[in-house]
Write an enzyme that holds these catalytic residues in place. Structure first.
Site, PDB file in Angstrom:
ATOM      1  N   HIS A 156      -0.400  -1.589 -18.177  1.00  0.00           N
ATOM      2  CA  HIS A 156      -1.509  -0.247 -17.917  1.00  0.00           C
ATOM      3  C   HIS A 156      -0.577   0.958 -17.448  1.00  0.00           C
ATOM      4  CE1 HIS A 156      -4.468  -3.592 -17.498  1.00  0.00           C
ATOM      5  NE2 HIS A 156      -3.412  -4.113 -16.731  1.00  0.00           N
TER       6      HIS A 156
HETATM    7  O1  RIB Z   1      -5.475  -2.576 -12.821  1.00  0.00           O
HETATM    8  C1  RIB Z   1      -4.064  -2.317 -13.138  1.00  0.00           C
HETATM    9  C2  RIB Z   1      -3.463  -1.573 -12.259  1.00  0.00           C
HETATM   10  O2  RIB Z   1      -3.460  -2.332 -10.962  1.00  0.00           O
HETATM   11  C3  RIB Z   1      -1.933  -1.249 -12.533  1.00  0.00           C
HETATM   12  O3  RIB Z   1      -1.502   0.219 -11.728  1.00  0.00           O
HETATM   13  C4  RIB Z   1      -1.172  -2.426 -11.714  1.00  0.00           C
HETATM   14  O4  RIB Z   1       0.134  -2.022 -11.360  1.00  0.00           O
HETATM   15  C5  RIB Z   1      -2.210  -2.676 -10.851  1.00  0.00           C
HETATM   16  O5  RIB Z   1      -1.712  -1.687  -9.664  1.00  0.00           O
END
Ligand code: RIB
Ligand code: CA
Length: 349
Positions: free
Chosen positions: A274
């Site tokens: 992500h």
């Molecule tokens: O939903 C994904 C996010 O939540 C990313 O930033 C991951 O590192 C968690 O923090």
């Protein structure tokens, strides 16, 4: 540009769409170049995918990483701070300052994602202790000092809960004009991950997210809509193993831990990276396709708490006098994304 949704003309075979896709448009986010690297602060809760995002912030020649600030999220904030220091040391970037930020949200329960990232935030990986200590001034003061001192506006990539960013906006309102862009990983105009409604970074502090989206600062929301297409699987491992540096070996460890966790949840041996999408969007011009949405955050305490409600339907926006406040990431070239991951680690020790 491919228009995702042309008009309200209804194909009787398809029926009447209730989910209003928006057309892809030119990006609002600034773009770093090798000739003019983009000044950047990463606010992070390292974090497996954060670790790979910080690697890109260090390695990409299009970016000039000014600092990494930590926030509680994936793990307790002291783990996140130590992980940021140790990751920068691994990447040969111990000169990049780190400062610790908020333990938890402005209000509401403390949310953690240790079931995903492990208690310490980096799975089973234990990196050598950092030689450096965090700057004692703290995350918000460090961000404010660097933004104020910068000869040009500074981009910020929040890739954890938005608590520090909200505190920055509220504590130093005069600096908003020197923040060139917030390229944040968070939210979703579709379903969430922490709940059916909410993605983790927003779910962890919806009040902070509401402050950010109402701030008027230029925003790109890199949400699950695009990051769920930014996944890698075990085929990435031999490509990382072929690289000479220790950083690539650590990346393979972190990814392997995540593959095993996601397999245990029935999601297959793959990981959506992500946070890396948010950082790469500031360095790569046409990796992510974006559309304009009006985003508002549900900060109530009901089942939709933490939902980023996205409206792109021009009729409603005009009717209600609302102007889109964010680019929202919708498309990505997954193969190219994986190549950029390998290319990033090829630049690291
Ligand atoms: O939903 C994904 C996010 O939540 C990313 O930033 C991951 O590192 C968690 O923090
Ligand atoms: Ca994160």
């Amino acid at each position: 540009r491919r228009v995702l949704f042309r008009s309200m003309s209804v194909d009787p075979k398809v029926g009447w769409p209730t989910f209003q896709h928006a057309p892809l448009v030119a990006r609002s986010a600034p773009l770093g170049t090798v000739a003019r690297p983009l000044p950047l602060i990463v606010d992070s809760d390292p974090g497996l995918d954060d670790a790979l995002a910080i690697a890109a912030a260090v390695a990409r020649p299009e970016l000039n990483l000014l600092a990494v600030t930590s926030v509680g999220g994936n793990a307790d904030v002291h783990h996140c701070t130590e992980n940021a220091l140790r990751l920068l040391q691994l990447y040969g970037a111990s000169d990049v300052p780190v400062a610790e930020g908020a333990v938890g949200p402005l209000s509401g329960p403390l949310e953690r994602a240790t079931e995903v990232h492990g208690e310490g935030g980096l799975g089973k990986t234990v990196l050598p202790p950092a030689q450096r200590r965090p700057d004692p001034e703290g995350a918000v003061a460090l961000m404010a000092r660097l933004i104020a001192a910068s000869p040009e506006p500074v981009a910020v990539a929040p890739i954890g809960p938005l608590t520090n960013i909200a505190l920055l906006i509220r504590s130093y309102p005069h600096l908003a004009s020197k923040i060139s862009h917030l390229c944040l990983m968070g939210g979703s105009v579709g379903e969430g991950n922490s709940s059916a409604s909410a993605e983790f970074n927003i779910f962890a502090d919806p009040v902070a997210a509401e402050i950010v989206f109402l701030s008027g600062i230029s925003i790109t929301m890199i949400g699950l809509d695009v990051t769920h297409h930014a996944w890698v699987d075990r085929s990435i491992l031999p490509r990382l193993a072929a690289l000479p540096g220790r950083s690539a070996k650590v990346a393979a460890e972190l990814l392997t831990y995540s593959f095993e966790r996601s397999a245990g949840w029935g999601q297959g041996e793959r990981m959506a990276i992500h946070d890396l999408v948010a950082v790469l969007h500031l360095a790569i011009p046409d990796l992510v396709g974006v559309a304009r949405y009006y985003i508002e955050v549900d900060a109530t305490s009901g089942p939709a708490r933490g939902r980023t409600i996205g409206d792109a339907w021009k009729h409603r926006l005009v009717r209600d006098g609302r102007v889109p406040n964010a680019d929202v990431g919708l498309t990505i070239d997954r193969e190219r994304f994986a190549d950029l991951l390998v290319d990033t680690y090829a630049k690291l020790p």
